[in-house]
Scaffold this motif. Structure first.
Motif, PDB file in Angstrom:
ATOM      1  N   GLY A 148     -15.527 -15.994  -8.402  1.00 11.36           N
ATOM      2  CA  GLY A 148     -15.929 -16.197  -9.788  1.00 11.36           C
ATOM      3  C   GLY A 148     -14.977 -17.109 -10.542  1.00 11.36           C
ATOM      4  N   VAL A 149     -13.675 -16.917 -10.353  1.00 11.56           N
ATOM      5  CA  VAL A 149     -12.693 -17.786 -11.002  1.00 11.56           C
ATOM      6  C   VAL A 149     -12.837 -19.225 -10.509  1.00 11.56           C
ATOM      7  CG1 VAL A 149     -10.218 -18.262 -11.219  1.00 11.56           C
ATOM      8  CG2 VAL A 149     -11.065 -15.921 -11.457  1.00 11.56           C
ATOM      9  N   TRP A 150     -13.059 -19.396  -9.215  1.00  9.16           N
ATOM     10  CA  TRP A 150     -13.204 -20.736  -8.640  1.00  9.16           C
ATOM     11  C   TRP A 150     -14.442 -21.443  -9.213  1.00  9.16           C
ATOM     12  CZ3 TRP A 150     -16.520 -23.293  -5.108  1.00  9.16           C
ATOM     13  CH2 TRP A 150     -15.981 -24.457  -4.550  1.00  9.16           C
ATOM     14  N   LEU A 151     -15.553 -20.718  -9.307  1.00  5.44           N
ATOM     15  CA  LEU A 151     -16.771 -21.302  -9.853  1.00  5.44           C
ATOM     16  C   LEU A 151     -16.651 -21.580 -11.348  1.00  5.44           C
ATOM     17  CD1 LEU A 151     -19.506 -19.215  -7.994  1.00  5.44           C
ATOM     18  CD2 LEU A 151     -18.870 -21.591  -7.582  1.00  5.44           C
ATOM     19  N   ALA A 152     -16.049 -20.641 -12.098  1.00  6.28           N
ATOM     20  CA  ALA A 152     -15.920 -20.818 -13.543  1.00  6.28           C
ATOM     21  C   ALA A 152     -15.032 -22.005 -13.876  1.00  6.28           C
ATOM     22  CB  ALA A 152     -15.362 -19.543 -14.179  1.00  6.28           C
ATOM     23  N   GLN A 153     -13.910 -22.143 -13.186  1.00  8.31           N
ATOM     24  CA  GLN A 153     -13.036 -23.278 -13.460  1.00  8.31           C
ATOM     25  C   GLN A 153     -13.701 -24.587 -13.066  1.00  8.31           C
ATOM     26  OE1 GLN A 153      -9.022 -22.700 -12.210  1.00  8.31           O
ATOM     27  NE2 GLN A 153      -8.444 -24.846 -12.475  1.00  8.31           N
ATOM     28  N   GLY A 154     -14.500 -24.557 -12.012  1.00  4.62           N
ATOM     29  CA  GLY A 154     -15.233 -25.761 -11.636  1.00  4.62           C
ATOM     30  C   GLY A 154     -16.266 -26.155 -12.678  1.00  4.62           C
ATOM     31  N   MET A 155     -16.957 -25.167 -13.253  1.00  2.00           N
ATOM     32  CA  MET A 155     -17.938 -25.455 -14.296  1.00  2.00           C
ATOM     33  C   MET A 155     -17.271 -25.997 -15.552  1.00  2.00           C
ATOM     34  SD  MET A 155     -20.499 -22.175 -13.922  1.00  2.00           S
ATOM     35  CE  MET A 155     -21.350 -22.634 -15.424  1.00  2.00           C
ATOM     36  N   VAL A 156     -16.142 -25.399 -15.947  1.00  2.00           N
ATOM     37  CA  VAL A 156     -15.436 -25.882 -17.136  1.00  2.00           C
ATOM     38  C   VAL A 156     -14.934 -27.301 -16.920  1.00  2.00           C
ATOM     39  CG1 VAL A 156     -13.399 -25.531 -18.585  1.00  2.00           C
ATOM     40  CG2 VAL A 156     -14.806 -23.584 -17.919  1.00  2.00           C
ATOM     41  N   ALA A 157     -14.392 -27.582 -15.741  1.00  2.00           N
ATOM     42  CA  ALA A 157     -13.870 -28.923 -15.464  1.00  2.00           C
ATOM     43  C   ALA A 157     -14.980 -29.960 -15.403  1.00  2.00           C
ATOM     44  CB  ALA A 157     -13.097 -28.906 -14.149  1.00  2.00           C
ATOM     45  N   ALA A 158     -16.170 -29.569 -14.941  1.00  2.00           N
ATOM     46  CA  ALA A 158     -17.257 -30.532 -14.801  1.00  2.00           C
ATOM     47  C   ALA A 158     -18.042 -30.730 -16.088  1.00  2.00           C
ATOM     48  CB  ALA A 158     -18.199 -30.077 -13.683  1.00  2.00           C
ATOM     49  N   ARG A 159     -18.232 -29.665 -16.861  1.00  2.00           N
ATOM     50  CA  ARG A 159     -19.105 -29.746 -18.039  1.00  2.00           C
ATOM     51  C   ARG A 159     -18.339 -29.929 -19.348  1.00  2.00           C
ATOM     52  NH1 ARG A 159     -24.215 -27.639 -17.039  1.00  2.00           N
ATOM     53  NH2 ARG A 159     -24.791 -28.141 -14.894  1.00  2.00           N
ATOM     54  N   LEU A 160     -17.251 -29.205 -19.535  1.00  2.00           N
ATOM     55  CA  LEU A 160     -16.583 -29.190 -20.828  1.00  2.00           C
ATOM     56  C   LEU A 160     -15.415 -30.163 -20.912  1.00  2.00           C
ATOM     57  CD1 LEU A 160     -16.517 -25.343 -21.507  1.00  2.00           C
ATOM     58  CD2 LEU A 160     -18.137 -27.046 -22.367  1.00  2.00           C
ATOM     59  N   ALA A 161     -14.652 -30.277 -19.857  1.00  2.00           N
ATOM     60  CA  ALA A 161     -13.456 -31.130 -19.904  1.00  2.00           C
ATOM     61  C   ALA A 161     -13.393 -32.022 -18.680  1.00  2.00           C
ATOM     62  CB  ALA A 161     -12.206 -30.276 -20.010  1.00  2.00           C
ATOM     63  N   PRO A 162     -14.371 -32.901 -18.488  1.00  3.38           N
ATOM     64  CA  PRO A 162     -14.314 -33.797 -17.326  1.00  3.38           C
ATOM     65  C   PRO A 162     -13.162 -34.791 -17.464  1.00  3.38           C
ATOM     66  CG  PRO A 162     -16.117 -34.406 -18.788  1.00  3.38           C
ATOM     67  CD  PRO A 162     -15.566 -33.115 -19.306  1.00  3.38           C
ATOM     68  N   GLY A 163     -12.387 -34.920 -16.435  1.00  4.29           N
ATOM     69  CA  GLY A 163     -11.241 -35.815 -16.460  1.00  4.29           C
ATOM     70  C   GLY A 163     -10.002 -35.231 -17.083  1.00  4.29           C
ATOM     71  N   VAL A 164     -10.126 -34.085 -17.746  1.00  7.94           N
ATOM     72  CA  VAL A 164      -8.978 -33.442 -18.387  1.00  7.94           C
ATOM     73  C   VAL A 164      -8.517 -32.247 -17.552  1.00  7.94           C
ATOM     74  CG1 VAL A 164      -8.149 -32.260 -20.453  1.00  7.94           C
ATOM     75  CG2 VAL A 164      -9.720 -34.200 -20.662  1.00  7.94           C
ATOM     76  N   MET A 165      -9.440 -31.383 -17.172  1.00 12.11           N
ATOM     77  CA  MET A 165      -9.125 -30.229 -16.344  1.00 12.11           C
ATOM     78  C   MET A 165      -9.669 -30.450 -14.940  1.00 12.11           C
ATOM     79  SD  MET A 165     -10.240 -26.225 -16.856  1.00 12.11           S
ATOM     80  CE  MET A 165      -9.318 -26.099 -18.395  1.00 12.11           C
ATOM     81  N   ASP A 166      -8.832 -30.254 -13.966  1.00 14.94           N
ATOM     82  CA  ASP A 166      -9.227 -30.439 -12.575  1.00 14.94           C
ATOM     83  C   ASP A 166      -9.767 -29.134 -12.009  1.00 14.94           C
ATOM     84  OD1 ASP A 166      -8.353 -33.083 -12.588  1.00 14.94           O
ATOM     85  OD2 ASP A 166      -6.304 -32.492 -12.061  1.00 14.94           O
ATOM     86  N   PRO A 167     -10.838 -29.190 -11.249  1.00 11.84           N
ATOM     87  CA  PRO A 167     -11.330 -27.960 -10.600  1.00 11.84           C
ATOM     88  C   PRO A 167     -10.394 -27.526  -9.486  1.00 11.84           C
ATOM     89  CG  PRO A 167     -12.583 -29.857  -9.855  1.00 11.84           C
ATOM     90  CD  PRO A 167     -11.674 -30.359 -10.935  1.00 11.84           C
ATOM     91  N   GLN A 168     -10.480 -26.264  -9.139  1.00  7.93           N
ATOM     92  CA  GLN A 168      -9.665 -25.761  -8.043  1.00  7.93           C
ATOM     93  C   GLN A 168     -10.140 -26.339  -6.722  1.00  7.93           C
ATOM     94  OE1 GLN A 168      -9.704 -21.466  -8.136  1.00  7.93           O
ATOM     95  NE2 GLN A 168      -7.881 -21.375  -9.390  1.00  7.93           N
TER      96      GLN A 168
END
Length: 204
Positions: A148-168
């Motif tokens: 769940g943490v891996w998927l949630a961080q991936g969604m945040v990095a892709a949708r909300l902060a692309p280029g700012v937050m890197d997915p795991q």
């Protein structure tokens, strides 16, 4: 002519002693009342109560976020290379608070099972069939929380902060996956211990 056999007696054999007078004993009691297990059980009880309080507060915030207007606020994601600003929507708040509630709720269930396991350790009777089920539940919940943490961080990095937050990456999953495997191996160890205990009881 009969061969002469040396008289080997146990009393004459040299005694093997640990080098430098080292004694292979644990300096503290690990099982039973007043042991390290009982101290860890107290620590788990305290952590369980604190985590329960945090989970209840997050659930109340989740309910409150349904009615509180948040459209006038913004959220900013920053990094070393810059940042991005997004409007704070109700869906985003519910997703964030809900994700944190699920995260802490998962660890609350893990602590609940660990408290019961350490209760048997405090009683000096760890190899119970219930502990096998509890350890398997701990491993399963830990796997779900990690995914769940891996998927949630991936969604945040892709949708909300692309280029700012890197997915795991997959490399960051090695430690959690190793922990899950260790828990399932321990469950099998406890299962084998419970089986041997049951066989010894039937033999007696």
């Amino acid at each position: 002519m009969p061969l002469h056999r040396p008289d080997l007696r146990l009393s004459k054999l040299p005694r093997l002693r640990p080098p430098f007078g080292v004694k292979f004993q644990t300096p503290f009691k690990t099982l039973g009342p007043g042991s390290v297990s009982s101290l860890l059980k107290i620590a788990l009880d305290v952590a369980y109560l604190l985590l329960m309080l945090i989970t209840v507060v997050l659930l109340l915030l989740f309910v409150a976020a349904i009615f509180i207007p948040v459209s006038q606020y913004d959220i900013t994601f920053t990094s070393d290379d810059g940042g991005t600003q997004q409007p704070l929507t109700r869906a985003l708040v519910l997703f964030g608070v809900g994700a944190f509630s699920a995260y802490f709720g998962g660890f609350l269930l893990i602590l609940r099972n660990l408290r019961k396991i350490f209760r048997t350790l405090t009683l000096g009777d760890p190899f119970q069939p219930e502990n096998v089920r509890r350890l398997r539940q701990v491993g399963l919940i830990l796997a779900v929380v990690t995914a769940g943490v891996w998927l949630a961080q991936g969604m945040v990095a892709a949708r909300l902060a692309p280029g700012v937050m890197d997915p795991q990456g997959l490399g960051e999953l090695l430690t959690p996956v190793f922990s899950v495997l260790v828990v399932f191996v321990l469950a099998e160890v406890f299962r084998e211990g419970a089986r041997l205990r049951r066989e010894s009881e039937l033999t007696i």
